[in-house]
Design an enzyme around this catalytic site. Structure first.
Site, PDB file in Angstrom:
ATOM      1  N   ASP A 327       0.913  -1.306  -0.066  1.00  0.00           N
ATOM      2  CA  ASP A 327      -0.103  -0.040  -0.097  1.00  0.00           C
ATOM      3  C   ASP A 327       1.064   1.158   0.032  1.00  0.00           C
ATOM      4  O   ASP A 327       2.157   1.294   0.270  1.00  0.00           O
ATOM      5  CB  ASP A 327      -1.025  -0.010   1.353  1.00  0.00           C
ATOM      6  CG  ASP A 327      -2.161   0.769   1.068  1.00  0.00           C
ATOM      7  OD1 ASP A 327      -2.115   1.541   0.020  1.00  0.00           O
ATOM      8  OD2 ASP A 327      -3.071   0.689   1.616  1.00  0.00           O
TER       9      ASP A 327
HETATM   10  C1  BGC Z   1      -4.968   3.385   0.281  1.00  0.00           C
HETATM   11  C2  BGC Z   1      -4.980   2.088  -1.072  1.00  0.00           C
HETATM   12  C3  BGC Z   1      -4.891   2.744  -2.291  1.00  0.00           C
HETATM   13  C4  BGC Z   1      -3.475   3.533  -2.299  1.00  0.00           C
HETATM   14  C5  BGC Z   1      -3.422   4.264  -3.692  1.00  0.00           C
HETATM   15  C6  BGC Z   1      -3.608   4.005  -0.035  1.00  0.00           C
HETATM   16  O1  BGC Z   1      -3.608   5.001   0.908  1.00  0.00           O
HETATM   17  O2  BGC Z   1      -4.883   2.597   1.331  1.00  0.00           O
HETATM   18  O3  BGC Z   1      -6.436   1.507  -0.937  1.00  0.00           O
HETATM   19  O4  BGC Z   1      -5.206   2.029  -3.453  1.00  0.00           O
HETATM   20  O5  BGC Z   1      -3.522   4.630  -1.281  1.00  0.00           O
HETATM   21  O6  BGC Z   1      -4.034   5.313  -3.766  1.00  0.00           O
END
Ligand code: BGC
Length: 800
Positions: A327
């Site tokens: 993530d």
């Molecule tokens: C979120 C993810 C997301 C990623 C990219 C993160 O803060 O937890 O779900 O895909 O950002 O934007």
């Protein structure tokens, strides 16, 4: 079924995607740069083994820096001027030319992405294509209901259809990979991310996870309109303590495996099943190509540095063959967790645990040093690079790096028919997602003529209809509730008052502004029926939007109380991304309908159901509590030694609320008719060990209107070597009943569906066990309804 894929089979593992398809476009530059052998081998020989060999040959040509580059995912710089002065753009272009970038995210548009791909393919030494990614969760331009809303339809096929439509629009916008679906089971409604998933139940979650992956990716991951999916957030993220985002999750391994793992393991079922016919092959190809590691610590070890999770469970047990991406900055944040000493250490821990690609942190820039000094093995690095390159091959990027980058096909050019079809789908999906919680005195459906309607509330004429997971979207044609009503009613029948802003601090502190209150009350007095549009706005839900209370903001509650004093019958329309605590005038309203975040067709869809043009068919995928303090509240909790009997002390009740009882339970939802369930019957009192139990039930529509019914099957294991949930969903069917019609619904239950995670006596490894004995089952309209009947499973305890 659910756990069958976890057995010790090695023969079922199969890489998704056909290797036999013709090469669509091969750039001459690619051929010059060493891809000739790879593409031709794919074309001529068509075996996965051979393409793998060619990827490995390619890897032999790669420098350490180029290998590490493939493991980096960065955000595309803002702005379009990639040839201009911007330092960020210059750096990005240099990285691409140097072969030091694997993928870019959050920048759509064919023109720029095509040029970036050209640079990667033609100007970098080895010409390895980039992947272009984005968060497209419930629509790219046509916005469909948010994932939780759509789960309320209890129609996984609908999720397949909307994911497919999203994939068509997204791939025609220059993208290839979506960070979706989120398949985290969410048991605590304080958590802001409930809206992104399919709710509290692993069985329902699994069905929607499979449907969405299949929808995004389609039948063939190489197709131009196939959008690689990313299951997230692996794993246990939905169990963050206190529902507080980014806190730790801490649970037994059994709970982890029974509640949080199934929606992830579901893809393995499709990914690894034996391929015997074309239709099964289609399912196999739907195995998600990527998985995202979660932010939080699970049992004290950050998910992104958790080798047990990312290697032992994900690779060895589940047989995952795609690549793991962190993530956003999750590897770097292991320093804040106090699990890694610095960014270099974070990179070492993440890669060694099983992460293949790092999102945004830049921590992987330390990998060349870490590999050179032996802190990270060459083998693990090569494995990660292989995983990423294999996924690129499975996406068809080596044969056609421009597969989503054809300017003549950029959305919406020449797509008139599809736009229309997607809008119709958005309306169909939105009306199926609505859940009618309460309908006293049959106030609904409303009459189209002869009724004066006051629509009061902050979102009644707002285009805030998306909630989460929409970066672009086409807002210009979003249909508000008011517009949906105006399309049906004569203007003399309708009055609109904005009321109070959703979470206005001054409203919270000082109560409601007198003017808007006076207007609202006057409109309510004038009306025969009030539609009260209350709830949460998009900024109140989603990531980092956890709350300590599920109550509506004070201003909105005061508005509801003032309207209630007029005694005009009121329908509360709730906009919400989580279950809410409903009190006072809101709870006592004549009718309550959950409208979630429905996307583009919000107004038309709500009007369709309010006026009875569409029979309400949604059911709750989450439980609404009586009190916020009951969180985490979910229907499938374990049996207590002292079940709650309200009014008798010393048992599993709160002093001020029944213990695990919901106000509106998981599975609840009304129709405009009267649907009755007969007593279920079985084809045998015993389930044969290697066979199945047939379960039948007559469902009758006793009313005058046709209705959708979601018939639900729940099971309880009466005596087991581990305490079992009071009920578990094991099947559901959505049926359409004409007025006065009776249908017999049939379910089939197999012993694998009765399995649970348990440590065997001889060692501590967790396995899946089915124990013979007595079980109860319910065929019911919700998790809180129905009379149980008993069945028996014969045979010795077995591991499955
Ligand atoms: C979120 C993810 C997301 C990623 C990219 C993160 O803060 O937890 O779900 O895909 O950002 O934007």
């Amino acid at each position: 079924m659910l756990f069958a894929a976890l057995g010790p089979s090695t023969t079922r593992v199969r890489w998704p995607g056909s290797w036999l398809e013709p090469v669509e476009k091969v750039s001459t530059a690619m051929l010059r740069r060493g891809f000739e052998a790879l593409t031709l081998a794919t074309l001529v020989l068509g075996t996965s083994l051979l393409e793998d060999e060619k990827i490995k040959e390619l890897m032999q040509q790669m420098t350490l820096d180029e290998k590490v580059g493939q493991l980096e995912l960065l955000s595309r710089p803002w702005g379009d001027d990639f040839n201009g002065e911007s330092a960020q753009w210059q750096e990005t272009l240099q990285r691409i030319k140097g072969g030091k970038l694997g993928a870019l995210f959050n920048g759509q548009g064919v023109e720029i992405n095509r040029e970036l791909q050209r640079v990667a393919v033609e100007e970098s030494r080895l010409g390895i294509p980039l992947i272009f990614a984005a968060d497209v969760w419930h629509g790219m331009w046509t916005i469909f209901p948010a994932p939780l809303a759509e789960a309320a339809s209890w129609e996984p096929h609908l999720a397949y259809e909307t994911a497919r439509a999203s994939a068509v629009e997204t791939t025609a916008s220059g993208l290839m990979w979506t960070f979706s679906p989120m398949v985290d089971t969410a048991r605590d409604q304080r958590w802001g991310r409930n809206l992104e998933g399919a709710g509290e139940d692993p069985f329902l979650g699994e069905a929607f996870a499979v449907a969405r992956v299949q929808g995004f990716q389609g039948n063939d991951t190489r197709a131009n309109d196939s959008l690689a999916s990313c299951l997230k957030h692996f794993a246990g993220y939905g169990g963050v303590l206190g529902g507080l985002d980014y806190s730790e999750s801490d649970m037994s391994e059994a709970t982890f495996r029974e509640v949080f793992l199934p929606p992830f393991s579901a893809f393995v079922e499709t990914n690894t099943a034996t391929c015997e016919c074309e239709s099964e092959c289609a399912a196999i190809r739907a195995g998600a190509l990527t998985i995202m590691s979660a932010f939080q610590a699970l049992g004290g070890v950050p998910a992104t540095g958790n080798r047990w999770l990312l290697t032992d469970v994900l690779r060895s047990e589940l047989g995952f063959k795609g690549f793991v991406v962190t993530d956003y900055n999750a590897d770097g944040e292991m320093v804040n967790h106090g699990f890694a000493a610095n960014q270099s250490d974070a990179a070492r821990l993440a890669l060694s645990a099983g992460v293949d690609m790092s999102m945004h942190s830049g921590a992987f820039r330390h990998l060349p040093d870490l590999v050179s000094n032996g802190s990270v093995s060459h083998e693990r690095l090569d494995e990660a690079v292989l995983n990423v390159l294999r996924a690129k091959a499975a996406m068809g990027l080596f044969s056609n790096p421009y597969k989503t980058l054809d300017p003549s096909k950029e959305w919406p050019k020449g797509q008139g028919d599809k736009i229309e079809a997607h809008e119709q789908l958005a309306r169909r999906a939105a009306r199926k997602s609505l859940v009618l919680l309460k309908n006293e005195n049959e106030i609904l459906p409303l009459k189209k003529r002869g009724q004066r309607i006051a629509v009061i509330g902050w979102w009644a004429n707002s285009t805030d209809t998306d909630g989460v997971g929409v970066i672009w979207g086409n807002k210009s044609h979003t249909v508000t509730l008011l517009q949906g009503l105006e399309a049906v009613l004569d203007s003399s029948q309708l009055r609109f008052v904005h009321g109070v802003d959703p979470s206005d601090a001054s409203t919270l502190l000082h109560g409601l502004g007198k003017d808007s209150l006076a207007h609202a009350v006057a409109a309510a007095r004038w009306a025969d029926v009030v539609l009260l549009a209350l709830g949460e706005s998009s900024p109140m839900v989603g990531e980092a939007k956890s709350v300590t209370t599920l109550e509506l903001p004070l201003g909105q509650r005061l508005l509801a109380e003032a309207v209630a004093k007029t005694k005009t019958p009121t329908v509360v329309l709730l906009k919400n991304g989580r279950a809410l605590e409903l009190e006072g005038a809101v709870r006592n309203a004549s009718a309550i309908m959950v409208t979630w975040f429905l996307g583009k067709m919000t107004g038309h869809a709500i009007a369709d159901v309010l006026f009875g043009d569409y029979s309400p068919s949604g059911r709750l995928p989450i439980s609404f509590p009586i009190k916020s303090g009951q969180q985490p509240l979910y229907y499938n909790h374990l049996s207590s030694g002292r079940p709650c009997i309200w009014g008798w002390g010393w048992n599993n009740c709160y002093r001020d609320a029944p213990g695990r009882e919901a106000l509106f339970s998981f599975g609840h939802g009304l129709t405009y008719s009267i649907v009755e369930y007969g007593s279920p019957w079985l084809d045998s009192p015993s389930m044969p060990w290697d066979g199945e139990l047939g379960i039948f039930c007559n469902i009758s529509n006793r009313g005058q209107r046709a209705a959708h019914e979601v018939v639900q099957l729940y099971v309880h294991d009466m005596v087991a070597s581990r305490v079992r949930p009071v009920k578990e969903l094991k099947g559901f069917q959505k049926i359409w009943l004409q007025a006065q019609e009776t249908q017999t619904v049939r379910f089939r239950l197999k012993r694998e569906q009765l399995a649970f995670a348990t440590p065997p006596h001889s060692d501590s490894t967790m396995l899946y066990m089915v124990e013979p004995g007595k079980f109860l089952l319910w065929v019911a309209p919700s998790s809180a309804a129905g009379e149980p009947i008993e069945f028996h499973l014969a045979g010795p305890p077995r591991l499955i």
